[in-house]
Design a protein around this motif. Structure first.
Motif, mmCIF file in Angstrom:
data_model
loop_
_atom_site.group_PDB
_atom_site.id
_atom_site.type_symbol
_atom_site.label_atom_id
_atom_site.label_comp_id
_atom_site.label_asym_id
_atom_site.label_seq_id
_atom_site.Cartn_x
_atom_site.Cartn_y
_atom_site.Cartn_z
ATOM 1 N N ALA A 61 7.170 9.303 1.287
ATOM 2 C CA ALA A 61 6.564 8.150 0.941
ATOM 3 C C ALA A 61 5.960 8.075 -0.226
ATOM 4 C CB ALA A 61 5.276 8.031 2.096
ATOM 5 N N HIS A 110 3.173 10.058 -4.801
ATOM 6 C CA HIS A 110 4.592 10.393 -4.273
ATOM 7 C C HIS A 110 4.403 11.593 -3.259
ATOM 8 C CE1 HIS A 110 5.707 8.248 -7.922
ATOM 9 N NE2 HIS A 110 6.632 7.788 -7.122
ATOM 10 N N THR A 115 1.385 6.436 -9.145
ATOM 11 C CA THR A 115 1.673 6.286 -7.795
ATOM 12 C C THR A 115 1.533 7.846 -7.268
ATOM 13 O OG1 THR A 115 3.085 4.368 -7.613
ATOM 14 C CG2 THR A 115 3.480 5.967 -5.919
ATOM 15 N N THR A 174 7.401 -0.409 -6.484
ATOM 16 C CA THR A 174 7.582 -0.526 -5.008
ATOM 17 C C THR A 174 7.671 -1.979 -4.631
ATOM 18 O OG1 THR A 174 6.104 1.577 -4.375
ATOM 19 C CG2 THR A 174 6.571 -0.246 -2.875
ATOM 20 N N SER A 193 -2.930 4.768 -4.901
ATOM 21 C CA SER A 193 -3.617 6.223 -5.194
ATOM 22 C C SER A 193 -5.079 6.058 -5.897
ATOM 23 C CB SER A 193 -2.808 6.973 -5.928
ATOM 24 O OG SER A 193 -2.648 6.480 -6.874
ATOM 25 N N ASN A 229 0.811 -1.140 -0.270
ATOM 26 C CA ASN A 229 -0.075 -0.075 -0.009
ATOM 27 C C ASN A 229 0.829 1.175 -0.007
ATOM 28 O OD1 ASN A 229 -2.252 1.663 0.590
ATOM 29 N ND2 ASN A 229 -1.989 1.645 2.582
ATOM 30 N N LYS A 230 1.811 1.276 0.922
ATOM 31 C CA LYS A 230 2.486 2.480 0.937
ATOM 32 C C LYS A 230 3.968 2.155 1.639
ATOM 33 C CE LYS A 230 1.073 6.456 2.536
ATOM 34 N NZ LYS A 230 0.483 7.743 3.305
ATOM 35 N N GLY A 246 7.543 3.957 2.935
ATOM 36 C CA GLY A 246 7.939 5.252 3.392
ATOM 37 C C GLY A 246 9.219 5.356 3.991
ATOM 38 N N TYR A 288 2.543 6.155 -2.244
ATOM 39 C CA TYR A 288 1.190 5.659 -1.948
ATOM 40 C C TYR A 288 0.795 4.656 -3.223
ATOM 41 C CZ TYR A 288 -3.839 5.538 -0.565
ATOM 42 O OH TYR A 288 -5.098 5.277 -0.466
ATOM 43 N N SER A 289 1.008 3.729 -3.092
ATOM 44 C CA SER A 289 0.814 3.037 -4.438
ATOM 45 C C SER A 289 -0.747 2.765 -4.905
ATOM 46 C CB SER A 289 1.305 1.556 -4.366
ATOM 47 O OG SER A 289 2.815 1.606 -4.180
#
Length: 935
Positions: free
Chosen positions: A342, A381, A379, A438, A347, A293-294, A296, A344-345
């Motif tokens: 981070a 960012h 993504t 990611t 989105s 999911n994320k 970071g 955030y895939s």
């Protein structure tokens, strides 16, 4: 503080069992009667030989006193006294308690915060100070122990098997905290200490000072203590690598573009892994394909300022009468800066582009496939500059009476405990949308440019980012509790029933209230209502610095990277425009009032079985509880238009309970004690769960509601233990315990709200979606927990006289449980916070001039949270080495050197299996140098 409670006679030889029992009873009020024959033989000798003493800077003597408290207490308990609390390296009271058998702590960025007893969640533990249940600035019933300075605490006892006279048993146990009183000391005392601590991550040096002054004059005594400390701690963390179900992409609909994104996600999964999604709208199917999911990288800087003070005024004209006024005040103010880079895939405009690697074997038993390395089309960012400013104030005032007249004893208590917390949270967010890749690393996750060629370096290409929003949340929690209690004891010693030592009965009334206000504001421009900055103002228009320059301490530890973003000081001065304010929102308010009336009847018996003296404590507590919950609930607009409004609602509830308890002690020999206990106890639901309220998670398309109809969680439990007390003050003990817990509170899907309007950060429409509604409920059925606690305290002079001064104090707790199915995907999950094994060991040496201790504390893997009610997220097993050295410069002055986490352990976690890490966090070592004067 360095001075233990003066409740024991001065020499080992003079301490008969009943003598210590009476003295401990005077100090704690918890000692059950010994056999009548033993009492008659030793009563006169005891009265003549009691000599109140105090111990300064002696760890072995503090262990002896803790062992005596354990030996002559009713039921199962373990204690630490002031020398033990003060002389170990700890940053707060939570860390001082972690060496008690069966006690573990939860750490947050290197700091102990909450206490777990026997592996159960923190909310299962009842906490009191000087006999009064403690208010907390948290939203639940759990107490935030990091707000309490350990220097102002005199003694802590963990009562693991309740008696009928206890205010609440606590399913896990009761943490009973005592502050100092003037007649604890046989003479006037003044103790002062100063300390400077260095954190290896931040490079900062933090001061801590404390003092205690106590004096008596005739029947009057007065005492005051004060502690003040600052702490600056840095934590570097590669984290946030959580699972997100493919449902996030697959279930998209509402437009041709969104339908195409949803279909592309399932097509890419089939193309690159061979797994076919039959129905992309079937959440059970899509929840078993997960992606990152994320991922970071973040740096935290936590600045704390903590102070605590106690005062006691005591009137004791005789040994049979005492009137004491206790006061405790304190404040805990923190500012935490967090700087995130981070990706955030998941989105809202992205979907899968390509799957480079996946794992469909590790979690095959649950049908879960993990996309361990994947590219995404768009993504989000993010550079996030977050600031949390939190101020907590607590106060407690109580007046207690102890009076004995002939066979009657009367104890009374009236008191108030209150805490208020105001938290200001701000998040400055800059974003850039682009394809990215990611993937998991050995200890966390990373994001690199997509192979499509349209990506960029998210850390260095700052010109790609634009301002999205500056969000500010303001939350205020007030917690107040009033209590009054009366206890009456009647010594019996009847000729026709010699075994009955005494009966005790009493009544207690408590009135508890907790309320919460909340408000938030999104800044989109240089004035209220102005959104001109959103998606137009470039990140480069802000003042940028490398995060390793904003935060002291040098390079970033998890990875060899650095990045630039605005500081929180700049964000606060720039984006909080003139006239900026956050108003509390009426719809976010809730209040819960709770009144409890309890009465109990209890008896102590003392008799001999053959030549074995037996003490039996048994009783029952009746509890009558009424609850009123007031808040707001979301309802459809009356005119039928799309949207929802907040409607005020309230609810009344009540429940009654009878809670029996039994504690038995058999003195098998002069040194060996057999102990048993059985009881039924409860823990009331968290007030935040009871409250009428609704919170929303826009990213998860989920509402979370309170449930005013919640009932307590109950436990039927029993303990059996064997304790061997050595002549030289040592102890070997083993305890087996079982708990059957029913009515445990869980989050459950209870409804769906259709067509909820969801907006983007800039105010544009994202779409209309169906939101799940989750509520806490009392789960059906029950689960059991069993465990074994082992204690070994051995002064080594028992092995050879040449080893005098050396010793080891250790304990080991093993736990097992039957709970499964807390996950909606039926992934077997233990209770949150439950570790299968916990142990700590302290090697020590001391003589008249020098003392040294090396301690290792370990807590095994445990579930920290069940993510989205699906995937258990574990905190990896953690152990650290602490040291404490002391040198007596003179009779009155002592020098100390202490170290926390000398092994420089990192904090880590994973989702379901260690192959899927979620966190790799470093908080560094802490070394302090201090001096103490005892006058």
């Amino acid at each position: 503080m360095g001075v233990s409670k003066g409740c024991l006679s001065s020499g080992r030889a003079a301490r008969s069992p009943l003598a210590i029992c009476i003295q401990v009873a005077l100090a704690t009020g918890l000692c059950a009667g010994m056999s009548s024959a033993l009492a008659q033989d030793e009563a006169t000798e005891t009265e003549e030989n009691i000599e109140v003493i105090s111990v300064t800077g002696s760890y072995s003597r503090s262990l002896e006193q803790a062992n005596d408290l354990k030996r002559y207490n009713t039921g199962f308990s373990d204690s630490v006294v002031a020398t033990d609390i003060a002389d170990f390296p700890e940053q707060n009271l939570a860390e001082a308690l972690q060496r008690i058998p069966g006690v573990t702590i939860e750490r947050d960025k290197g700091l102990g915060t909450r206490v777990n007893v026997r592996g159960l969640p923190t909310e299962f533990t009842h906490v009191s100070i000087n006999g009064l249940a403690t208010a907390s600035g948290s939203g639940g019933r759990d107490v935030e122990f990091d707000i309490f300075a350990s220097e102002i605490i005199q003694q802590v006892t963990i009562q693991k098997s309740p008696t009928a006279a206890d205010e609440e048993g606590g399913i896990a146990g009761s943490v009973m905290i005592s502050t100092a009183r003037p007649f604890d000391y046989s003479e006037s005392r003044f103790i002062a200490s100063a300390e400077a601590a260095h954190n290896s991550m931040s490079g900062e040096v933090d001061p801590r000072v404390s003092f205690l002054a106590s004096t008596t004059s005739g029947p009057w005594g007065g005492l005051a203590s004060l502690s003040f400390a600052t702490r600056t701690n840095r934590t570097d963390s590669n984290s946030g690598v959580d699972f997100r179900p493919l449902e996030r992409f697959a279930a998209r609909t509402g437009s041709a573009e969104r339908d195409a994104q949803g279909q592309q996600a399932v097509d890419v999964v089939e193309r690159d892994t061979g797994r076919v999604i039959d129905d992309r709208f079937d959440s059970d199917e899509t929840s078993r394909v997960v992606f990152l999911n994320k991922a970071g990288d973040r740096i935290y800087l936590n600045d704390q300022e903590k102070w605590g003070a106690t005062a006691a005024l005591q009137y004791r004209p005789s040994d049979s009468f005492s009137l004491t006024l206790d006061a405790m005040l304190g404040g805990y103010n923190t500012t935490e800066d967090e700087y995130d880079a981070a990706a955030y895939s998941a989105s809202s405009i992205s979907t899968l582009e390509q799957i480079h690697d996946y794992d469909d074997t590790t979690l095959a038993d649950y049908g879960i496939m993990v996309l361990t390395d994947a590219s995404y089309t768009a993504t989000q960012h993010e550079f996030l500059s977050k600031e949390t400013v939190s101020d907590t104030d607590f106060s407690q005032l109580s007046l207690s009476l102890d009076w004995r007249q002939g066979p009657w004893s009367v104890s009374g208590l009236v008191g108030y405990s209150g805490a208020s917390k105001l938290e200001d949270f701000a998040n400055l967010k800059h974003v850039a949308f682009a394809p990215s890749r990611t993937r998991y690393t050995e200890r966390g996750g990373e994001t690199i440019p997509s192979q499509s060629g349209a990506g960029f370096d998210m850390y260095q290409d700052v010109e790609q980012y634009v301002f999205e929003s500056y969000q500010v949340n303001l939350e205020e929690v007030d917690d107040d509790k009033y209590a009054a209690q009366l206890d009456i004891t009647r010594d019996m010693r009847l000729g026709w029933l010699p075994a009955l030592m005494d009966i005790r009965f009493g009544v207690r009334y408590t009135d508890k209230s907790k309320q919460r206000n909340f408000g938030d504001t999104l800044v989109g421009g240089p004035a209220a209502g102005d959104a001109s900055w959103s998606n137009t103002r470039l990140l480069t228009e802000s003042e940028l610095e490398y995060v390793t320059d904003i935060v002291p301490g040098g390079g970033y530890r998890p990875n060899d990277i650095n990045w630039m973003q605005p500081s929180n000081a700049y964000a606060r001065s720039t984006f909080r425009y003139p006239g900026f304010a956050v108003d509390f929102e009426p719809g976010e308010f809730y209040r819960v009032d709770e009144e409890v009336l309890a009465g109990y009847l209890m008896a102590n018996f003392g008799f001999d079985v053959g030549r074995v003296p037996v003490a039996l404590n048994t009783g029952v507590r009746a509890v009558d509880t009424s609850v009123n919950s007031f808040g707001f609930h979301q309802v459809q607009n009356p005119d039928g238009s799309t949207g929802y409004t907040e409607s005020p609602v309230s609810s009344d509830g009540s429940y009654r309970d009878f809670l029996p308890s039994l504690n038995l002690t058999a003195q098998l020999t002069d040194q060996v004690v057999l102990r048993g206990a059985a009881s039924r106890t409860l823990m009331r639901p968290a007030l935040t769960d009871i409250a009428y309220r609704r919170s929303v998670s826009w990213n998860e398309f989920r509402f979370s509601d309170g449930n005013p109809d919640l009932e307590p969680t109950y436990a039927d439990q029993w303990d059996l233990g064997l304790e061997w007390y050595l002549d030289n003050g040592g102890l070997f003990a083993a305890t087996y315990f079982e708990k059957r817990i029913e009515g445990v509170v869980r989050q459950e899907l209870t409804g769906i709200v259709e067509d909820v309007e969801k907006l983007n950060a800039n105010g544009t429409l994202d779409g209309y979606y169906d939101f799940d509604v989750y509520q806490p409920i009392n789960a059906d059925g029950s689960y059991s927990i069993s465990g074994l606690e082992l204690i070994a305290h051995l002064p080594f002079d028992a092995i050879h006289p040449a080893l005098e001064g050396f010793g080891i104090n250790s304990n080991y707790t093993m736990l097992d449980n039957s709970l499964t199915g807390a996950s909606t995907l039926n992934i077997p999950t233990p209770p949150e916070g439950l570790a299968d094994k916990v142990y700590n060991a302290t090697l020590y040496f001391e003589n008249d001039r020098f003392d040294a201790r090396v301690s290792y504390n370990y807590k095994d893997d445990y579930v920290e949270v069940i993510e989205r009610n699906m995937y258990p997220v574990y905190r990896e097993g953690y152990g650290q080495v602490d040291i404490a050295l002391g040198y007596q410069l003179s009779e009155r002055v002592r020098l100390t050197l202490k170290g926390i986490n000398m092994s420089d352990e990192a904090t880590r976690g994973y989702t379901i299996d260690p192959r899927f890490p979620v966190m790799n966090e470093f908080s560094g070592r802490r070394i302090s140098l201090g001096i103490r004067a005892d006058i």
